[in-house]
Write an enzyme that holds these catalytic residues in place. Structure first.
Site, mmCIF file in Angstrom:
data_model
loop_
_atom_site.group_PDB
_atom_site.id
_atom_site.type_symbol
_atom_site.label_atom_id
_atom_site.label_comp_id
_atom_site.label_asym_id
_atom_site.label_seq_id
_atom_site.Cartn_x
_atom_site.Cartn_y
_atom_site.Cartn_z
ATOM 1 N N ILE A 61 0.830 -1.208 0.000
ATOM 2 C CA ILE A 61 0.000 0.000 0.000
ATOM 3 C C ILE A 61 0.861 1.254 0.000
ATOM 4 C CG2 ILE A 61 -1.744 1.290 1.281
ATOM 5 C CD1 ILE A 61 -2.805 -1.320 2.344
ATOM 6 N N GLY A 62 1.860 1.294 0.844
ATOM 7 C CA GLY A 62 2.716 2.469 0.933
ATOM 8 C C GLY A 62 3.938 2.167 1.766
ATOM 9 N N ALA A 65 9.540 6.385 5.922
ATOM 10 C CA ALA A 65 10.750 6.351 6.722
ATOM 11 C C ALA A 65 10.633 5.413 7.909
ATOM 12 C CB ALA A 65 11.075 7.765 7.211
ATOM 13 N N VAL A 68 6.675 -0.124 6.245
ATOM 14 C CA VAL A 68 5.973 -0.477 5.011
ATOM 15 C C VAL A 68 4.621 -1.060 5.396
ATOM 16 C CG1 VAL A 68 6.110 -1.757 2.845
ATOM 17 C CG2 VAL A 68 8.206 -0.999 3.969
ATOM 18 N N VAL A 69 3.592 -0.747 4.616
ATOM 19 C CA VAL A 69 2.247 -1.271 4.838
ATOM 20 C C VAL A 69 1.812 -2.021 3.594
ATOM 21 C CG1 VAL A 69 -0.158 -0.713 5.336
ATOM 22 C CG2 VAL A 69 1.655 0.573 6.432
ATOM 23 N N ASP A 182 -0.956 15.700 14.840
ATOM 24 C CA ASP A 182 -0.547 15.572 13.434
ATOM 25 C C ASP A 182 -1.744 15.226 12.558
ATOM 26 O OD1 ASP A 182 1.177 15.667 11.317
ATOM 27 O OD2 ASP A 182 1.885 13.603 11.545
#
EC number: 2.7.11.24
Length: 781
Positions: A61-62, A65, A68-69, A182
C-alpha cells in the site's frame, strides 16, 4: 545525479542556512548525498514480509521512513487486513519510542473512527534476533487527501459525513486526555463506504499540566506546517486539545474548496497566510507570544481586518462556514471543542449523543516521559505484544468455557399439606387453632355455620352425601405427585444459581456495542446499495419511456411508492378524472351536497337522436361518508358520437350552484397538472437513508495514515530542481518540507557524521526543525 541546488530561502526567507554549514566541494557533497540516498531508499523499500502461514500478502500500500504497509488476507477467514512492518524497529531510540507509543495508544482505544489493532504478530525468532514488528490493522482503501485531490465527486453531504466522523473520533480521543498533534488529510483513512478512521498516533502526546512539560510537548514536533496551530508557531505555551481543532478546521476548509487553506512555504509565509484571513491577532495573543522578537515583528506589521468566510468560500453553505469560523481562531480558548462542534446545526443530521462515547480511563503517558534505552524499549514492546495475546486468549476462554458454578445445597422439601375441599363437610376440616368464644345471641340463627369441633358422628349414622364438584383423593394425590416432580426437576436442572438470588444482569460490553454498530452500518450500506439500484432502475425506465413514448411518456415511470402512497395516488387520480359522458336522456349530475334547483325549461337537445329508453342509465351515486361524487361510468351505444360531440351542462336558473357545506373537492374536468408533484411529495414519505452516496471507486492511498512516515518513493522520484519557491502543488503531497530530524534519527545507527547528514538534508531540501522564535531575521519575502 542532478546538480546540487543552491540553498533555498530557508525558513526565514533570508537565504541563510539555519546554522553553520561546513563548506564542501560540490563533487564531495554530491557523492555523499548519492550514497545516503541509496542507503535511505534501500532501507525504506524493504518490503519482505515474514508473516507465516496465517496471512497472505496481496500488495504494498505504501512505504515511508518508519515502515511499510501491505494489504493481506487472513487464510482462515478470508478477511482482508493491512499489515504494517516496522523494520529495524530498535535501531533508533526515537523510532522505537514512537512504535511503543503507538502500540500502547491503539491498544487503549476502541472506537469506530480510530484505526484499530487486530493482531500483533509474535516474533518467530529468538529475542536477540528480534528486529521487525508486524502490526495487523484495519484495511482502508484510501485516505482523505487522495479523495480531495482526485476526480472523485465530493458533495456537501460527503463533507458533512467525513467531518462528523472526524469529530466523533476526536471527542473520544480528547476524553482520554490525548492530543493527536498531526491531523492532516493523509492521516485520515477512508474506504468506499465513506467510513473514516483516524490513524498515525506516533506524534500523539498528553495534555501539559505544568510549564515544565512544554519542552516535552514540543519534542519531535515535526507536524505538517499547513495544519499547525498558531500557538505552536508563536510559542504561546498554551498546548491544549484546541491544537487538533485548528487542524480539523484546516481540513474542513480543504474539503469545501478542494485546495489547501494555508499552504505556507515557510514559517513566516505560513503566519502571513493565516493573518491574511483571520486578521491581526488580538493584543492579548500578541502579549502572550513567548519570544520578544516575534512579538515585535507582529506588532510592526500593518493591522489587518479579518476576511469574511463568505468571501473566502463564495457559495458555500452558511452553517458550514459558521462552524469553520468557530474552529479557526487565534485564541485557543475561543475555539469550539469537539463535543460542542458535534452539536452544531451543520452536523444535526448525524448527531446522536448516545452514539458518541467517551474513553475511560484516560491514557497514561508516564512511560513517555522517562529516559528509556533501546534495550528497555525493546523489552517494553515485547511485553506489549505478549499482553495483547494474553488479553485475547482470556477473552476467548471466557467465550468458550463458562465458570463452574457450585450447586445449591438441597433444602428439605415442604411438608405435604392436604387442603380440604370447599364443598367438603365441616367435620372433615380439622382446626388446630383454639375455638373462638361463642358470642351471645338471642337465638340460634338458621343460617349460622358452626365452626367448632364436633364429636364424630356415631358409626351407625350414614355419611353425609358427597357434594358435586368436590376434589377426590385421587386428584389430590395426582397434584401432590406433580408438584413433587416439578420441585425435583428444578433442583436437578438448575443448580447453577440460587433460587433466592438471581444472577445480576451483565453490563453491555464494548464488543457488543461494536457488533451493534457494525450491524447498523451493514444495514445502512444495504439501504444505500438498494437506493442506488432503485435510482439506476428508475433512470433506465425513464430512458426507455423517453425513447418509446417521447415527451408524452409517463413521468412517473420507475418511481417506487409504498402501499399507502399508491393508495393515496389512486384516490387522487379518481378525484382528478373528468366525469364520464352521459347520453341525451341522462339528467345532468346534481351537486355533491345540498339540494339543487331543478330546471323548469327544456334541456338542450343533443345533435343525435336519443337511444332506447329501456337501456337508460341509473342516476349517479353519492357516497355519504366521504361526500365525494363518484359517477358510474356510462358506455354510450355504438351509434352515438364521441364525448366531444355532447354538451350537457347543469342548469341553475336561480343563480350559481350552492356551496358545498362539507368542503369536498369537486372532480376536475381535465387531467390535473399537479399529480406528478403530489406523487413525488408522497414518495418522500418513505424513510431516506441519511448517509451520503458511496464512492464508485476510491483512489489508492499512500499508506501515510498507518504511520509509516513521509512517502520516500514519491519524494525521491520528484525532480530535484523543483524549488520551494515554486509553491506546493495540489494533489502531489499534503505536507511541506519535512524535518531533517526524522532523517537524522533514522540514520543515527549507521555512524553518519553531521556533515554527511547536513549534505543530504540540503540535497533533498529538508528543513531543520525550529520555532519562529529561533529565526535570525524576520522579514517579509
Amino acid at each position: 545525479m542532478a546538480e546540487p541546488l543552491k540553498e533555498d530561502d530557508g525558513e526565514d526567507g533570508s537565504g541563510e542556512p539555519p546554522g553553520p554549514v561546513k563548506a564542501e566541494p560540490a563533487g564531495t557533497a554530491a557523492s555523499v548525498a548519492a550514497k545516503n540516498l541509496a542507503l535511505l531508499k534501500a532501507r525504506s523499500f524493504d518490503v519482505t514480509f515474514d508473516v507465516g502461514d496465517e496471512y497472505e500478502i496481496i500488495e504494498t500500500i505504501g512505504n515511508g521512513a518508519y515502515g511499510v504497509v501491505s494489504s493481506a488476507r487472513r487464510r482462515l477467514t478470508g478477511q482482508q487486513v493491512a499489515i504494517k512492518k516496522i523494520p529495524n524497529a530498535f535501531d533508533v531510540v526515537t523510532n522505537a519510542k514512537r512504535t511503543l507509543r503507538e502500540l500502547k495508544i491503539l491498544k487503549h482505544f476502541k472506537h469506530d473512527n480510530i484505526i484499530a489493532i487486530k493482531d500483533i504478530l509474535r516474533p518467530t525468532v529468538p529475542y536477540g534476533e528480534f528486529k521487525s514488528v508486524y502490526v495487523v490493522l484495519d484495511l482502508m482503501e484510501s485516505d482523505l487527501h487522495q479523495i480531495i485531490h482526485s476526480s472523485q465527486p465530493l458533495t456537501l453531504e460527503h463533507v458533512r459525513y467525513f467531518l462528523y466522523q472526524l469529530l466523533r473520533g476526536l471527542k473520544y480521543m480528547h476524553s482520554a486526555q490525548v492530543i493527536h498533534r498531526d491531523l492532516k488529510p493523509s492521516n485520515l483513512l477512508v474506504n468506499e463506504n465513506c467510513e473514516l478512521k483516524i490513524g498515525d498516533f506516533g506524534m500523539a502526546r498528553g495534555l501539559c499540566t505544568s510549564p515544565a512539560e512544554h519542552q516535552y510537548f514540543m519534542t519531535e514536533y515535526v507536524a505538517t506546517r499547513w495544519y499547525r496551530a498558531p500557538e505552536l508557531m508563536l510559542s504561546l505555551h498554551e498546548y491544549t486539545q484546541a491544537i487538533d481543532l485548528w487542524s480539523v478546521g484546516c481540513i474542513f476548509g480543504e474539503m469545501l474548496a478542494r485546495r489547501q487553506l494555508f499552504p505556507g512555504k515557510n514559517y513566516v509565509h505560513q503566519l502571513q497566510l493565516i493573518m491574511t484571513v483571520l486578521g491581526t491577532p488580538s493584543p492579548a495573543v500578541i502579549q502572550a507570544v513567548g519570544a520578544e522578537r516575534v512579538r515585535a515583528y507582529i506588532q510592526s506589521l500593518p493591522p489587518r481586518q479579518p476576511v469574511p468566510w463568505e468571501t473566502v468560500y463564495p457559495g458555500a453553505d452558511r452553517q458550514a462556514l459558521s462552524l469553520l469560523g468557530r474552529m479557526l481562531r487565534f485564541e485557543p480558548s475561543a475555539r469550539v471543542s469537539a463535543a460542542a462542534a458535534l452539536r452544531h446545526p451543520f452536523l444535526a443530521k448525524y448527531h446522536d449523543p448516545d452514539d458518541e462515547p467517551d474513553c475511560a480511563p484516560p491514557f497514561d503517558f508516564a512511560f513517555d516521559r522517562e529516559a528509556l534505552t533501546r534495550e528497555r524499549i525493546k523489552e517494553a514492546i515485547v511485553a506489549e505484544i505478549e499482553d495483547f495475546h494474553a488479553r485475547r486468549e482470556g477473552i476467548r476462554q471466557q467465550i468458550r468455557f463458562q465458570p463452574s458454578l457450585q450447586p445449591v445445597a438441597s433444602e428439605p422439601g415442604c411438608p405435604d399439606v392436604e387442603m380440604p375441599s370447599p364443598w367438603a363437610p365441616s367435620g372433615d376440616c380439622a382446626m388446630e387453632s383454639p375455638p373462638p368464644a361463642p358470642l351471645p345471641c338471642p337465638g340460634p340463627a338458621p343460617d349460622t355455620i358452626d365452626l367448632t369441633l364436633q364429636p364424630p358422628p356415631p358409626a351407625s349414622e350414614p355419611a353425609p352425601p358427597k357434594k358435586e364438584g368436590a376434589i377426590s383423593d385421587n386428584t389430590k394425590a395426582a397434584l401432590k405427585a406433580a408438584l413433587l416432580k416439578s420441585l425435583r426437576s428444578r433442583l436437578r436442572d438448575g443448580p447453577s444459581a440460587p433460587l433466592e438470588a438471581p444472577e445480576p444482569r451483565k453490563p453491555v460490553t464494548a464488543q457488543e456495542r461494536q457488533r451493534e454498530r457494525e450491524e447498523k452500518r451493514r444495514r445502512r450500506q444495504e439501504r444505500a446499495k438498494e437506493r442506488e439500484k432503485r435510482r439506476q432502475e428508475r433512470e433506465r425506465k425513464e430512458r426507455g419511456a423517453g425513447v418509446s413514448g417521447g415527451p408524452s411518456a409517463d413521468p412517473l415511470a420507475g418511481l417506487v411508492l409504498s402501499d399507502n402512497d399508491r393508495s393515496l395516488l389512486e384516490r387522487w387520480t379518481r378525484m382528478a378524472q373528468p366525469p364520464a359522458p352521459a347520453p341525451a336522456t341522462a339528467r345532468p349530475p346534481s351537486p355533491p351536497a345540498g339540494p339543487a334547483t331543478q330546471p323548469t325549461g327544456p334541456l338542450p337537445q343533443p345533435a343525435c337522436p336519443p337511444p332506447a329508453p329501456a337501456a337508460g342509465p341509473a342516476a349517479p351515486q353519492t357516497t355519504a361518508a366521504s361526500g365525494l361524487l363518484a359517477p358510474q361510468p356510462l358506455v354510450p351505444p355504438p351509434g352515438l358520437p364521441g364525448p366531444s360531440a355532447l354538451s350537457v351542462l347543469p342548469y341553475f336558473p336561480s343563480g350559481p350552484p350552492p356551496p358545498d357545506p362539507g368542503g369536498a373537492p369537486q372532480p376536475s374536468t381535465s387531467e390535473s397538472p399537479d399529480v406528478t408533484l403530489v406523487t413525488q411529495q408522497l414518495s418522500k414519505s418513505q424513510v431516506e437513508d441519511p448517509l451520503p452516496p458511496v464512492f464508485s471507486g476510491t483512489p489508492k492511498g499512500s499508506g501515510a495514515g498507518y504511520g509509516v512516515g513521509f512517502d520516500l518513493e514519491e519524494f525521491l522520484n520528484q525532480s530535484f530542481d523543483m524549488g520551494v519557491a515554486d509553491g506546493p502543488q495540489d494533489g502531489q503531497a499534503d505536507s511541506a518540507s519535512l524535518s531533517a530530524s526524522l532523517l537524522a534519527d533514522w540514520l543515527e545507527g549507521h555512524g553518519m557524521n553531521p556533515a554527511d547528514i547536513e549534505s543530504l538534508q540540503r540535497e533533498i531540501q529538508m528543513d531543520s526543525p525550529m520555532l519562529l522564535a529561533d529565526l535570525p531575521d524576520l522579514q517579509e519575502p
